[in-house]
Design a protein around this motif. Structure first.
Motif, PDB file in Angstrom:
ATOM      1  N   GLN A  15     -18.214   8.618  17.831  1.00  0.00           N
ATOM      2  CA  GLN A  15     -19.604   8.184  17.760  1.00  0.00           C
ATOM      3  C   GLN A  15     -19.782   6.694  18.038  1.00  0.00           C
ATOM      4  O   GLN A  15     -20.799   6.287  18.576  1.00  0.00           O
ATOM      5  CB  GLN A  15     -20.186   8.512  16.394  1.00  0.00           C
ATOM      6  N   SER A  16     -18.824   5.862  17.636  1.00  0.00           N
ATOM      7  CA  SER A  16     -18.968   4.432  17.857  1.00  0.00           C
ATOM      8  C   SER A  16     -17.619   3.742  17.689  1.00  0.00           C
ATOM      9  O   SER A  16     -16.665   4.327  17.191  1.00  0.00           O
ATOM     10  CB  SER A  16     -19.983   3.818  16.893  1.00  0.00           C
ATOM     11  N   ASN A  17     -17.599   2.479  18.110  1.00  0.00           N
ATOM     12  CA  ASN A  17     -16.439   1.618  17.955  1.00  0.00           C
ATOM     13  C   ASN A  17     -16.847   0.554  16.944  1.00  0.00           C
ATOM     14  O   ASN A  17     -17.775  -0.207  17.185  1.00  0.00           O
ATOM     15  CB  ASN A  17     -16.081   0.991  19.312  1.00  0.00           C
ATOM     16  N   ARG A  18     -16.202   0.497  15.800  1.00  0.00           N
ATOM     17  CA  ARG A  18     -16.620  -0.386  14.718  1.00  0.00           C
ATOM     18  C   ARG A  18     -15.643  -1.549  14.576  1.00  0.00           C
ATOM     19  O   ARG A  18     -14.436  -1.350  14.515  1.00  0.00           O
ATOM     20  CB  ARG A  18     -16.660   0.391  13.411  1.00  0.00           C
ATOM     21  N   ILE A  19     -16.202  -2.752  14.523  1.00  0.00           N
ATOM     22  CA  ILE A  19     -15.401  -3.940  14.227  1.00  0.00           C
ATOM     23  C   ILE A  19     -15.760  -4.362  12.815  1.00  0.00           C
ATOM     24  O   ILE A  19     -16.922  -4.606  12.509  1.00  0.00           O
ATOM     25  CB  ILE A  19     -15.710  -5.092  15.201  1.00  0.00           C
TER      26      ILE A  19
END
Length: 67
Positions: A15-19
């Motif tokens: 769903q997403s790339n989280r930092i």
């Protein structure tokens, strides 16, 4: 002793790339979160991490979340 774990997921499940910046050395991820960290001695600067996150998000065609 070095171990490697290979995980496979269908791309449509990502769903997403989280930092997320953490002070702790070994943060505990929440459900559905897989930490992507280096296991060798080289550490990245925050700029290098951001650049790699952008490339990964572009490749996977997903948004980036920054915490």
């Amino acid at each position: 002793i070095k171990h490697r774990i290979f995980l496979r997921f269908p791309v449509q499940y990502i769903q997403s790339n989280r930092i997320q910046v953490k002070e702790r050395l070994c943060p505990r991820p929440g459900p559905g979160v897989i930490p992507l960290t280096r296991t060798d001695e080289k550490f990245f600067t925050s700029r290098e991490i951001k650049q790699k996150a952008v490339k990964l998000a572009y490749f996977l065609r997903i948004p980036i979340e920054v915490f």
